[in-house]
Design a protein around this motif. Structure first.
Motif, PDB file in Angstrom:
ATOM      1  N   SER A  46       0.796  -1.223   0.000  1.00  0.00           N
ATOM      2  CA  SER A  46       0.000   0.000   0.000  1.00  0.00           C
ATOM      3  C   SER A  46       0.828   1.272   0.000  1.00  0.00           C
ATOM      4  O   SER A  46       0.520   2.226  -0.718  1.00  0.00           O
ATOM      5  N   ASN A  47       1.884   1.321   0.820  1.00  0.00           N
ATOM      6  CA  ASN A  47       2.686   2.545   0.863  1.00  0.00           C
ATOM      7  C   ASN A  47       3.293   2.859  -0.499  1.00  0.00           C
ATOM      8  O   ASN A  47       3.349   4.024  -0.912  1.00  0.00           O
ATOM      9  N   HIS A 100       1.184   2.759   7.771  1.00  0.00           N
ATOM     10  CA  HIS A 100       1.156   3.609   6.585  1.00  0.00           C
ATOM     11  C   HIS A 100       1.743   4.978   6.910  1.00  0.00           C
ATOM     12  O   HIS A 100       1.536   5.504   8.008  1.00  0.00           O
ATOM     13  N   THR A 136       2.034   1.806  -3.420  1.00  0.00           N
ATOM     14  CA  THR A 136       0.944   2.053  -4.363  1.00  0.00           C
ATOM     15  C   THR A 136       0.451   3.492  -4.295  1.00  0.00           C
ATOM     16  O   THR A 136       0.302   4.158  -5.322  1.00  0.00           O
ATOM     17  N   PHE A 141      -8.564  -3.893   7.304  1.00  0.00           N
ATOM     18  CA  PHE A 141      -7.639  -4.209   6.209  1.00  0.00           C
ATOM     19  C   PHE A 141      -7.330  -5.696   6.075  1.00  0.00           C
ATOM     20  O   PHE A 141      -6.991  -6.164   4.982  1.00  0.00           O
ATOM     21  N   ASP A 151       7.083  -2.133   2.787  1.00  0.00           N
ATOM     22  CA  ASP A 151       5.870  -2.872   3.187  1.00  0.00           C
ATOM     23  C   ASP A 151       6.145  -4.333   3.520  1.00  0.00           C
ATOM     24  O   ASP A 151       5.309  -5.203   3.296  1.00  0.00           O
ATOM     25  N   HIS A 163      -2.339  -2.712  -3.254  1.00  0.00           N
ATOM     26  CA  HIS A 163      -2.867  -2.735  -1.897  1.00  0.00           C
ATOM     27  C   HIS A 163      -2.931  -4.175  -1.381  1.00  0.00           C
ATOM     28  O   HIS A 163      -3.424  -5.072  -2.065  1.00  0.00           O
ATOM     29  N   ASN A 172       3.800  -6.429   5.957  1.00  0.00           N
ATOM     30  CA  ASN A 172       2.453  -6.773   5.495  1.00  0.00           C
ATOM     31  C   ASN A 172       2.154  -8.260   5.663  1.00  0.00           C
ATOM     32  O   ASN A 172       1.044  -8.656   6.036  1.00  0.00           O
TER      33      ASN A 172
END
Length: 266
Positions: free
Chosen positions: A21-22, A195, A24, A148, A91, A50, A94
């Protein structure tokens, strides 16, 4: 009057960007920050998305992507011509919330680093935001976990223990492999602890990339530090993804930036 198209300028370097996500949400910003230090135009290979996992299939709102190590990015990278290469991995934590064991996560990251080293890449890896995770209240963790990662049932204590293990493993990798491990301090992070805060992203990425060494041979007009404000002439599309079970494919590169940089998204 018909529009005139000019051939793209010759690329002077290659950027390889891996994350979730970071990466993206800040992709264009990260590219611009990297090019400010390393020059451009660039050939850019991206594996993002994501909820993206480094080593297993992942889903987000009905969209499914393969793990980063299983993407076609690596085939493309191996077939590329030789260029000064700069890589950014982020990330990494994750996968903790997908239930992956720390040793497995470190194996996936190590695999990526090893393959990037075969391209003589300068590599930057962001560490886990450990201090932010340690200070995250339990109620906020449950809120963001359920939002999430709805299938995750790890407690906050379990997540913290695995994050510490991954952090220790990254320190060990960095002690034996030629890459820079970038700390992520709490002042850069948002309320969910993983994030980056929206208004601090540019300053954070400028700090991350400031130590990169510009490779010899990239001097001159194209190799100078970029002052252009990048924007998309054509946004990239995933080379392969599933949406509600339906496979979609797009040829690469699929994205073009204002300075002529081409982007392949895997």
């Amino acid at each position: 009057m018909p529009r005139t198209f000019y051939p793209p300028p010759a690329t002077v370097n290659r950027l390889v960007l891996l994350g979730a996500s970071n990466l993206t949400v800040s992709l264009r910003q990260i590219i611009q920050c990297l090019q400010h230090h390393c020059g451009g135009p660039s050939e850019i290979l991206v594996a993002a998305g994501h909820g993206r996992s480094y080593g297993q299939d992942s889903q987000f709102l009905g969209r499914e992507l393969p793990g980063i190590i299983a993407s076609e990015l690596w085939t493309q990278l191996d077939s590329c011509k030789t260029l000064p290469t700069y890589a950014f991995l982020t990330d990494i934590g994750n996968d903790i919330l997908y239930g992956a064991a720390p040793a497995q996560i470190l194996d996936w990251v190590g695999w990526c680093i090893e393959h990037l080293q075969q391209q003589s890449a300068q590599i930057i890896v962001t560490d886990l935001p450990l201090a932010s995770i340690e200070s995250l209240p339990a109620w906020r963790y449950k809120l963001f976990r359920n939002l999430f990662y709805p299938f995750c049932r790890l407690s906050l204590d379990e997540v913290r223990a695995r994050a510490r293990a991954v952090h220790r493993g990254l320190l060990t990798l960095a002690a034996h492999q030629p890459f820079m491990l970038q700390a992520q301090h709490p002042e850069w992070m948002g309320a969910d602890a993983i994030h980056h805060a929206y208004w601090k992203r540019d300053a954070f990425y400028q700090q991350v990339f400031r130590h990169l060494r510009v490779s010899p041979g990239t001097a001159g007009l194209n190799g100078c530090k970029q002052a252009v404000s990048q924007r998309w002439l054509r946004r990239p599309k995933f080379a392969y993804k599933k949406v509600l079970g339906w496979e979609q494919r797009h040829p690469q590169p699929s994205g073009i930036l204002l300075d002529g940089s081409v982007v392949s998204l895997y």
